[in-house]
Design a protein around this motif. Sequence first.
Motif, PDB file in Angstrom:
ATOM      1  N   ARG A  68     -20.396  27.806  24.005  1.00  0.00           N
ATOM      2  CA  ARG A  68     -19.793  28.346  25.127  1.00  0.00           C
ATOM      3  C   ARG A  68     -19.253  30.008  24.887  1.00  0.00           C
ATOM      4  NH1 ARG A  68     -15.147  26.021  25.415  1.00  0.00           N
ATOM      5  NH2 ARG A  68     -15.506  24.375  23.900  1.00  0.00           N
ATOM      6  N   GLU A  69     -18.578  30.086  23.459  1.00  0.00           N
ATOM      7  CA  GLU A  69     -18.003  31.461  23.353  1.00  0.00           C
ATOM      8  C   GLU A  69     -19.180  32.387  23.288  1.00  0.00           C
ATOM      9  OE1 GLU A  69     -14.783  33.035  20.294  1.00  0.00           O
ATOM     10  OE2 GLU A  69     -16.921  33.315  19.532  1.00  0.00           O
ATOM     11  N   LEU A 115     -12.161  33.403  25.211  1.00  0.00           N
ATOM     12  CA  LEU A 115     -12.168  32.452  26.502  1.00  0.00           C
ATOM     13  C   LEU A 115     -10.820  32.017  26.885  1.00  0.00           C
ATOM     14  CD1 LEU A 115     -15.360  30.342  25.708  1.00  0.00           C
ATOM     15  CD2 LEU A 115     -15.273  32.517  27.056  1.00  0.00           C
ATOM     16  N   GLN A 160     -13.165  21.579  29.641  1.00  0.00           N
ATOM     17  CA  GLN A 160     -12.329  21.066  28.670  1.00  0.00           C
ATOM     18  C   GLN A 160     -10.706  21.188  28.998  1.00  0.00           C
ATOM     19  OE1 GLN A 160     -15.015  23.492  28.387  1.00  0.00           O
ATOM     20  NE2 GLN A 160     -16.192  21.745  27.304  1.00  0.00           N
ATOM     21  N   ASP A 162     -21.944  32.228  24.666  1.00  0.00           N
ATOM     22  CA  ASP A 162     -22.660  32.682  26.127  1.00  0.00           C
ATOM     23  C   ASP A 162     -21.543  32.774  27.351  1.00  0.00           C
ATOM     24  OD1 ASP A 162     -25.071  32.331  25.027  1.00  0.00           O
ATOM     25  OD2 ASP A 162     -24.758  30.086  25.410  1.00  0.00           O
ATOM     26  N   PRO A 192     -14.044  27.696  29.552  1.00  0.00           N
ATOM     27  CA  PRO A 192     -13.590  26.301  29.257  1.00  0.00           C
ATOM     28  C   PRO A 192     -12.878  25.340  30.297  1.00  0.00           C
ATOM     29  CG  PRO A 192     -12.060  27.468  28.138  1.00  0.00           C
ATOM     30  CD  PRO A 192     -12.866  28.349  28.826  1.00  0.00           C
ATOM     31  N   ILE A 197     -19.060  31.032  28.528  1.00  0.00           N
ATOM     32  CA  ILE A 197     -18.569  29.776  29.369  1.00  0.00           C
ATOM     33  C   ILE A 197     -17.367  29.315  29.219  1.00  0.00           C
ATOM     34  CG2 ILE A 197     -19.641  27.612  29.931  1.00  0.00           C
ATOM     35  CD1 ILE A 197     -22.272  27.974  28.653  1.00  0.00           C
ATOM     36  N   ASP A 252     -11.490  23.407  19.252  1.00  0.00           N
ATOM     37  CA  ASP A 252     -11.557  24.876  20.102  1.00  0.00           C
ATOM     38  C   ASP A 252     -10.432  25.788  20.102  1.00  0.00           C
ATOM     39  OD1 ASP A 252     -11.767  26.788  22.041  1.00  0.00           O
ATOM     40  OD2 ASP A 252     -13.555  25.610  23.018  1.00  0.00           O
TER      41      ASP A 252
END
Length: 374
Positions: free
Chosen positions: A2-3, A173, A12, A5, A9, A7, A51
């Motif tokens: 995720r980080e 993010l 989450q 790319d 959270p 994306i 995360d």
Amino acid sequence: MRERDRIAPYEQIQWIKDAGLGRLRIPVAEGGAGSTLREFFKVLIDLAAADSNVAHILRAHYWFVEQLLQSAHGEARKRWFDLVNHGKIFGNATSEQGNLQVGLYFDTKLVPDGDGVGYRLNGKKYYSTGSLFSDWIQVFASTPEGNIAGATIPVDREGVTLKDDWDGFGQRLTGTGTTILENVYVKPEEAADYGPPDDQPPSYQFAILQLYLQAVTAGILRSVEQDAVALVRRRRRGFSHATTERPTDDHQLFQVVGEIASDAFAAEAIVLAAADRIQAAADSVVNGLPDADLARDAQIAAAEAKVAVDRFSYQTASRLFDAGGASSTQAIYNLDRHWRNARTASTHNPTFLKASAVGDFLVNGTPPPLNGFF
């Protein structure tokens, strides 16, 4: 990842809401989990290990809850706690890039509305960590008299604009971007006047706000430890001049992993020790105010924790590559995120200024500054 790319959270954060983690510090009798500060920081470290962005996003939320625990009463306390207990997340809009005054001074203004009842809020904030993922935001501003004002408003209120323009190299993010407030209406029950910036009562809350970042860092180091172990286990070839053929037999690699693990252990132990000092201040609150000496000790403990953890945290994160070699630097693994995230967390307030303040207190008895940046 995720980080890598970028994306965000959102999923989450919804898990956090569904699990009820936002109400950790609310007393059981009021619908929460009733966690002590040691328990709370231990959960936070676990979350940051999974995360660090998600853990960091919730920083303003937990500080908002702590403010209510210290000073809110009656209907106001119940109203806000009900929102938290129903999964609402609170973000922040505090810091301003263009304001050159040091301390709790804001260009953002909260002024009486023409209706004679509510208020209007105008300004521009940056470093609004977590607000993109929040339901409400707590905004700090100045009144026409120069006092510190607070306004807690829903993010979908007319005139509120949240931008995802944070471009730091770490904690990418966290939604740490710009909040624009254009003639935003604030209801009377959403506003508060905290008095002059230079005349603030004793508080342990700022120590929580600052120790929070060290807990995030402790979680990052635990993740570094986990990645170091995984790196050594999956390697099939040793260095050309290694003392053993297999990396999983290499005692020099064992040493690297062991030193990383020891630093991760030390960071967690430091955070939890400071949490105990802050708990003593929280337990001393009477009529909304903690014991002044215990509140000061809590601030000093949080500062000492930062100075100590910052002395090794991002160096420890970079040692991951001693365990993995050149192949571990490939972008597909994104292992540099640990160093970037730890270094970014450490820059929130200068470590050398914290160390100086601790020294001045010990030598001269000079109390630390009473603002959210210490």
